[in-house]
Structure formats: C-alpha cells, structure tokens
Design a protein around this motif. Structure first.
Motif, short mmCIF file in Angstrom:
data_model
loop_
_atom_site.label_atom_id
_atom_site.label_comp_id
_atom_site.label_asym_id
_atom_site.label_seq_id
_atom_site.Cartn_x
_atom_site.Cartn_y
_atom_site.Cartn_z
N ILE A 1 43.30 -4.24 16.33
CA ILE A 1 43.94 -5.04 15.29
C ILE A 1 43.15 -5.02 13.98
O ILE A 1 43.70 -5.24 12.91
CB ILE A 1 44.15 -6.49 15.77
N MET A 2 41.87 -4.75 14.07
CA MET A 2 41.05 -4.73 12.86
C MET A 2 41.29 -3.49 12.01
O MET A 2 40.74 -3.37 10.92
CB MET A 2 39.57 -4.85 13.24
N ARG A 3 42.13 -2.58 12.51
CA ARG A 3 42.54 -1.43 11.71
C ARG A 3 43.95 -1.62 11.15
O ARG A 3 44.48 -0.72 10.51
CB ARG A 3 42.51 -0.15 12.56
N ALA A 4 44.55 -2.78 11.42
CA ALA A 4 45.93 -3.04 11.01
C ALA A 4 45.97 -4.30 10.15
O ALA A 4 45.97 -5.42 10.68
CB ALA A 4 46.83 -3.20 12.24
N PRO A 5 45.99 -4.17 8.83
CA PRO A 5 45.87 -5.33 7.93
C PRO A 5 46.94 -6.40 8.14
O PRO A 5 46.62 -7.59 8.20
CB PRO A 5 45.97 -4.71 6.53
N LEU A 6 48.22 -5.99 8.27
CA LEU A 6 49.28 -6.99 8.39
C LEU A 6 49.20 -7.77 9.71
O LEU A 6 49.24 -9.00 9.71
CB LEU A 6 50.65 -6.33 8.24
N PRO A 7 49.09 -7.09 10.87
CA PRO A 7 48.89 -7.85 12.11
C PRO A 7 47.62 -8.70 12.09
O PRO A 7 47.61 -9.81 12.64
CB PRO A 7 48.81 -6.76 13.19
N ALA A 8 46.55 -8.20 11.45
CA ALA A 8 45.32 -8.99 11.36
C ALA A 8 45.55 -10.26 10.56
O ALA A 8 45.07 -11.34 10.92
CB ALA A 8 44.21 -8.16 10.73
#
Length: 345
Positions: free
Chosen positions: A204-211
């Motif tokens: 998740i830390m590679r996915a800005p919106l889900p983060a």
C-alpha cells in the motif's frame, strides 16, 4: 514445585497484577470518593462512549482491509472476515500479555486462506503497514494537545522516544516497499522468504490513493476514540473541554506502551488521574473515571472479540497457540510447494 513445560512464566503477569492491586489499595485514592463517583454515573453517556469505541474499531478494521487489498491478489478475505480477525486480535491484546493480538488476527486470516503460499508473511507485513498509519493521527493529536493543554514532562519524554522510533520504522517500511523483487523460492531460505512476503504486505505504501484512504480511516478511528473519551468524561460528570480529553487519550496510550500486566491496571488509572488534578478534578473522581474508561474500552474489545472468537470456532485456550500453529501450517505449505517445484524441475 516446578510447573512442567515452563508454565511458571504464565504466573508472572498474575504476580505483577496482584502486586499492583496491593499497591493500589495501600497507596491508592480515597475509595469512598471512587465509589461515590460511580453512584453518580450518567449511563446515557456511557452508552455513547461504547458506541463511539465500536465505531473506532470498525474504521480501524476498514484501514487494515484497505491495506490487505493492496497486499494480496484475488481472492482475498472480505471485510467481514477482516473485521472478525481484527476483533479477535483486540480480545487477545486484552487477555494475553505481550500484544499477541497482532499475531492472532493474522492467524485467523491464515486459517481462512488455506493453500495460499506466503499468506503468513504477507499478512504480517500488512499489520506493520496498518500500524504505520497510526503515526499521522498520533502526531497530530500530540501536537494539538501540546499547543492547547500541555502534557506532563514524563509523557513528553516517552512520546518523543516513541515517535522517533515510529518515524524510523515508517521510513524503513516505506523504503522496503519500494523494492520490487518479490520472488520467493527455497534457495532464499525461510527467513528471507518471510521477509520478502512481509515486504509484499507493505504494498500500500506504493499506492498513494489507497494509502490516503487507509490514513483517513485510521484518523477517523482515532477521532472516534477521542470523542469516546470526552463522552466518558461527561459520564463521570467531568465537564472539561475536548482538548483535556485529548490529554487523557494521549496518556492512556503512553501508559500502555509497555504492557507489564493485563491492561496495566492501576498504572493507567494513576497516569490519568494525577494530571487531571491540574484541571480541578479530584484524584478519587479522576481515578474512578479512569477505571470506567478502561472498562468501556475493554467491554468493546472483549465483547465483540468473544463473539467473533466463537464464530471462528475457537476458545481462549486456543487463542494463545494460534499464531504458532498458523505459522507451522504456513511453513509446511511452503515446504510442500518447494518439494513439488523440485520434483517438477
């Protein structure tokens, strides 16, 4: 007499809790004042505090569910199962010393995704990522409380150390998530294989919106908990502004950083009641409020935890062994997959 199997270690929390009980009774508050505070409790506010705590649990479970969606391919556990596992973890943290709940909730999900190679390590990584999202609301809460109400010096020192460590761990987790290699094979060894899968759990830390979504859920959970503390203060006729509730919430978390015995009962109450004296709250009344507040939180964690523990067909005795058993099942599955790969090769 020697207790077989090293079970004497299970007596340590009981001894510590008994010692804490003796010290509280000997050097504790005026128990007549404590009892008097309970006779004047306003139960409508207690119900409100319980409801807000439940909402906090739901939103924090939603945060973990968001993390898992970025860590595991389909088919993945749905939110009802994630919520069930999260609640079992809350129960384990209340009744078992050492914050075993973080492992117990992983074990519940591993039981429900049989045959999924690497599920144990991936879900462990998701738990780490989930805990990292506490950093944002906690930092905001501490800054707000320091600016509006202040904190005892001992709490400031403890928080500075914890936040510094959390920032280091967050940076390490973020950098680990950047690495793209996710190959898991027998040649890597079990430890490296587990670390590789754990890094996948940080996806998740590679996915800005889900983060951002996960951070929003976790922040909402903390806000609900703040409102629950304020409602608890109202229940015990402590009419202070919400920034004082923020002080209490911060001190609660500082007092339970290191679980010396179940719930750190006594220590937590003193950590809350003593600073409240500076706001005109008598020590006995503050101590009673702290007892009630811990009972409110425990009622949610234990209550729904027992419901979902029964739903999973588990017992409290099994709860202690679940992490170890799930890890052994995962290890056996990986060895089987490696053996099959060797035969086919």
């Amino acid at each position: 007499m020697k207790i077989p199997g090293g079970r004497w270690r299970l007596l340590i929390p009981v001894v510590l809790l008994a010692f804490a009980g003796v010290m509280i009774w000997w050097r504790g508050p005026d128990w007549h004042a404590v009892g008097g505070a309970f006779t004047r409790v306003r139960w409508a506010w207690v119900v409100a505090a319980i409801g807000l705590n439940l909402l906090s649990v739901i939103t924090r479970a939603a945060c973990w569910n968001t993390v898992i969606k970025q860590a595991m391919p389909r088919p993945r556990p749905g939110f009802p199962l994630v919520f069930s596992a999260f609640c079992v973890g809350l129960l384990a943290n209340v009744v078992i010393p050492g914050r075993v709940g973080e492992l117990a909730r992983v074990a519940v999900l591993v039981r429900r995704v049989p045959g999924r190679q690497g599920a144990w390590g991936t879900l462990l990584g998701s738990v780490v990522a989930h805990r990292m999202f506490d950093l944002f609301p906690v930092t905001a809460l501490v800054a707000w409380v320091l600016l509006t109400a202040g904190l005892p010096s001992w709490a400031i020192t403890s928080l500075a150390v914890v936040l510094a460590i959390s920032l280091v761990v967050f940076a390490f987790a973020w950098l680990a998530a950047r690495r793209r290699d996710t190959i898991v094979g027998g040649e890597l060894g079990r430890i490296r294989s587990l670390l590789t899968q754990a890094r996948i759990g940080l996806g998740i830390m590679r996915a800005p919106l889900p983060a951002a979504t996960a951070a929003g859920f976790q922040s909402l959970g903390w806000f609900c908990q703040l409102l629950a503390v304020w409602a608890g203060m109202r229940a015990f006729n402590i009419h202070q502004p919400i920034d004082v509730a923020g002080v209490v919430l911060v001190l609660m978390n500082v007092a339970t950083i290191f679980p010396l015995w179940p719930g750190n009962v006594g220590l937590l109450q003193a950590a809350i009641a003593l600073p409240l004296r500076g706001y005109g709250v008598p020590y006995g009344k503050g101590f009673a409020f702290a007892i009630g507040l811990q009972a409110i939180e425990a009622s949610v964690g234990v209550g729904i935890g027992l419901v979902f523990l029964a739903r999973e067909g588990l017992s409290l005795a099994m709860l202690r062994k679940m992490p170890q058993d799930a890890a052994q099942v995962e290890e056996a599955a990986q060895e089987h997959e490696h053996a099959r790969a060797g035969v086919s090769g």
